[in-house]
Design a protein around this motif. Sequence first.
Motif, PDB file in Angstrom:
ATOM      1  N   VAL A 280     -45.640  33.162   7.670  1.00  0.00           N
ATOM      2  CA  VAL A 280     -44.982  32.322   6.653  1.00  0.00           C
ATOM      3  C   VAL A 280     -46.078  31.710   5.781  1.00  0.00           C
ATOM      4  O   VAL A 280     -47.232  31.632   6.208  1.00  0.00           O
ATOM      5  CB  VAL A 280     -44.117  31.203   7.296  1.00  0.00           C
ATOM      6  N   PRO A 281     -45.721  31.286   4.578  1.00  0.00           N
ATOM      7  CA  PRO A 281     -46.765  30.718   3.694  1.00  0.00           C
ATOM      8  C   PRO A 281     -47.392  29.481   4.330  1.00  0.00           C
ATOM      9  O   PRO A 281     -46.701  28.706   4.991  1.00  0.00           O
ATOM     10  CB  PRO A 281     -45.989  30.331   2.429  1.00  0.00           C
TER      11      PRO A 281
ATOM     12  N   THR B 101     -41.323  31.610  -0.868  1.00  0.00           N
ATOM     13  CA  THR B 101     -40.208  31.417   0.053  1.00  0.00           C
ATOM     14  C   THR B 101     -40.718  31.423   1.488  1.00  0.00           C
ATOM     15  O   THR B 101     -41.480  32.306   1.882  1.00  0.00           O
ATOM     16  CB  THR B 101     -39.190  32.563  -0.139  1.00  0.00           C
ATOM     17  N   ASP B 102     -40.299  30.427   2.256  1.00  0.00           N
ATOM     18  CA  ASP B 102     -40.672  30.356   3.666  1.00  0.00           C
ATOM     19  C   ASP B 102     -39.519  30.959   4.467  1.00  0.00           C
ATOM     20  O   ASP B 102     -38.469  30.344   4.620  1.00  0.00           O
ATOM     21  CB  ASP B 102     -40.903  28.886   4.043  1.00  0.00           C
ATOM     22  N   LEU B 103     -39.729  32.169   4.979  1.00  0.00           N
ATOM     23  CA  LEU B 103     -38.617  32.874   5.621  1.00  0.00           C
ATOM     24  C   LEU B 103     -38.225  32.279   6.964  1.00  0.00           C
ATOM     25  O   LEU B 103     -37.162  32.600   7.479  1.00  0.00           O
ATOM     26  CB  LEU B 103     -38.949  34.365   5.760  1.00  0.00           C
ATOM     27  N   SER B 104     -39.068  31.407   7.529  1.00  0.00           N
ATOM     28  CA  SER B 104     -38.629  30.775   8.773  1.00  0.00           C
ATOM     29  C   SER B 104     -37.457  29.829   8.492  1.00  0.00           C
ATOM     30  O   SER B 104     -36.759  29.424   9.406  1.00  0.00           O
ATOM     31  CB  SER B 104     -39.784  30.013   9.437  1.00  0.00           C
TER      32      SER B 104
END
Lengths: 586, 428
Positions: free
Chosen positions: A582-583, B398-401
């Motif tokens: 994740v970023p 976008t943070d997919l978590s």
Amino acid sequence: MAAQAGGRARLARALVAALAAVGLPGRLAAQSDPIARAADFERRGNHAGAAEQYRLALADRPADVTALLGLERTLGQLGKAGELVGPARAALRADAKSAVVAGIALRAYAAADFIDSLRPITERWAALDPADEDPWRELGLLLAQKRDRAGARAAFLLARPRTGKPDALAPELAQLAGADGDWAGAAAEWARAVRRVSGYRTAAVTQLAGAPEAQRAAVLATFRAATEAPVRRVAADPLIRWGDPVAGAALIRSGLPDDGRAAGDVLRATLETLRGIAGRDARRAQGLLLEALASRSLEPAATRASLDAAQAYAEAGALEDARRLLQRLASAGGGPPGTAVAAARTLITVLADEGKVDEAEQLLERGRETLDTDERLALRRRLALGWVRQGRFDRAEAVIAADSSVEAAALRGRFQLLRGDLKGAVAWFQGAGPYAGTREESQARFALVALIQPIEADSLPALGAALLRLERGDTTGAATDLEALAGTLPPEKGGSELMLHAGRLSAARGDRVVAERRLRAAAAGNAPTTAPAAELELGRLLIALGRGPEAVPVLEHLIVTYAGSALVPQARRLLDEARGAVPPKT
Amino acid sequence: MRRREFLAAGAAALATPARARATARRAAPWLLLPMDEQQADHLKAYGLTYRALERGQRCEWFLNYRAGAFLVPNDAATARDAALNGVTALGLEAGELTELRAEMATGNMEPVPLEKPPKVAVYAPPNAAPWDDAVTMVLNYAGIGFAKVWDPEVLGPKGLTEYDWLHLHHEDFTGQYSKFYLNYAGAPWLAEMVRRNQQVARELGQPNVPALKKAVAREIRGFVERGGFLFAMCTATETLDIALAAEEVDVAAAYADGSPMDPDATRRVDWARALAFQDARLETSPTTAVFSDIDGHQVNSGDRRQPLGSYTLFNFSAKIDPVATMLVQCHRQVLPDFYGLTTSFMRRALKPGVTVLADEPGAPWVKYIHGERGQGTWTFFGGHDPEDPQHQIGDAPTDLSLHPHSPGYRLILNNVLFPAAKKKELKT
């Protein structure tokens, strides 16, 4: 032939005028006017049709500015901006004295890539008004669009001798220099621009905010060296944003305008910049600026600003400055109603936190009539905490002796814990229940209960002593004591929990090497309630240190070994971060 | 066992819900990854299956069963993977699996064996941030490894021969830098993009960037024709086809190749060379960040811009048309639309034979299409980021978590696993 065509056009115009005069609908009149028809085509998105009509109008009136601008617009839409050259040449022949026509011609020749023609047209335009900077600005911008930055810079610079203005086109040169990575050059140009028009300050600050760390000193030096206060003040904003808000605030204070209203505007603008910045330094800078604002404001704004300044100083830990302001406010009359009481209230907490508990107690006693019961009790609890920090448990107990609130029960539990009486502490905490005090106080209380729960002994004075050091602000010493104490207890009987607490304290202080050692030790104890929390903290610490790959096995161990732990979802989130799935958090 | 202990154990077993019992069973030979609402992390379930394939396990994809469930062997590594990634995995006994297969045989469901993990390549410039592209983001999140390739690799001696599956980053294959050249003039990221592209064009002996991109587009078409799986999103879809169709026509603005676009380009391009589209009108303005009228939404075109709606996935026969069925496996049928430089594809611009996988009912455009070329296949999905419908340059990634159930991102991952399916003869 041309005369005939001109005659026909004049006849047509006369006809249109006549038709309009006899009251025919405007639409019919518009249909006969090529410019009106062109505008209509443009509205409907028919750019080719519009261009044709504009050309028609220009055939009759070559220097018609409306038609020229319309043709420029529509040809741009059609991707044929270069075709404007012919009409532009005709326009220049028809009206050699129009600056607008010269500007259009310059853009047309640029669009057609007739670069050699740009300079002569600019010279011709500039000759109309030698003091006008516009021709050189237009030329520079067109060359910049062609990615000819050197040419653009030369054009901007040429404006200076030609217009006789040594600071001409400084904003344009500044932006060019910034884009080229020449931040010192950009700063020098912005300094010229702000010296000429102070309104350029915002643009300067916005662009210079992007300067890389290595060039920031040069940027700041440029402004600090300026003799004019408005130019010097430009450095304040970058200083604040780049991590030295106190220096920024000091710079602002040292060069405020003499006019009170203008000074207030400068102070308020800088306070606005500080609003989103966290940390003690930012709060101290706020205190400095609010104090300056108070001294330039009328009542009641002056008192309000002073109170806010004192509060900011107190939060920044600048207790002496806070006390100085509050004492002045508490003793002064004439402010808005309640000012003295509010100041006294804040002053009591400041004095108590500063260790001058006796003085605070006397102040509370003097002002007891002005405070309601709840306020008085809250301040007494604050005083009690002040006494405890000095090791005066007897005085602390005495100050809250008459207080039967749940907040007082929670405080008594804390006192027992600081004395090392774990059993007594738990009893008081249970009596206080979950809702005593603020949410943060409640959470801190439960954290203490979790800390002592696995310890079997009813009394552990060494733990009380360590926590008292923490209460006094000696975090490093407290953590060292906790680590030493943890070594004397079995891991599952409080040893790991104390080690975890020591590790958290070190991490919070930024002592990361020690924190890592302590957290690893806390995790190694395999105490089922403590180890997952220690591994989570360790994972978080390693990620913060940029050691994500090392955090991966730690977090995986947590998830697999303590699958039932409530910390597993947090661990999975951190694991994603450690793996780069994740970023990264900014 | 004493009577009291026996009773206690029996009572505990009765009190445990059946699903929990199934999850708890360690000895079950299979794990079922449900892909319906019960799944805790849909996106990571794909990654788990992919990694099981990488370990040499044979898995199955149960098309249309529990929204496209996966069956994986219950070995220690897979169970650990599920625990680490929070993927819901239910233990399945051999008898239960037999029952399940019988159930699938009676409806529009089909088990598809998954055999070999595809070798995945993402076409992206070397300096592209991993958070700039939906596919890269979801591959990272799911834990599916991939290689990054760009023009030097594609046109290099090995080409794309090492890869089974290729994703196109939102590249502009017309070589016009997404037509941001004039509107974003001076922006450092654009300057870097231009510099890098021009340098690579020089190094590869191409006269300019549009020529370079055309050569790359041809190589990508060759990859498909030789049996590769191509997946493209956003503007890569439309510009790839334009670049292929315009092999001998100048469709690039003067800033890109030194000469203006051929005014007759629309008429002169040859769509037979393209994969998906035909008969489109090309955009002639160099300042409008639009390439043609293939895109239905025209996001950067002022008055032509269309609002976002929602798109609906088509139902296919799992037994007759397993490929299309695989590509639309999802726990949602209707999904919110999202913009991209190319958001959708006008129905009238599709070549005959293109399979529409999702469209917006009542609208003249479709969202998600698939087709074949030579021995390979291609899939085009309009839009930039399924969880960032209004994506703008510079937006936070976008943070997919925060979106572990994203149906739009599932469609991307369907494409990654679909090449793993064992090819079998179609029944029609």
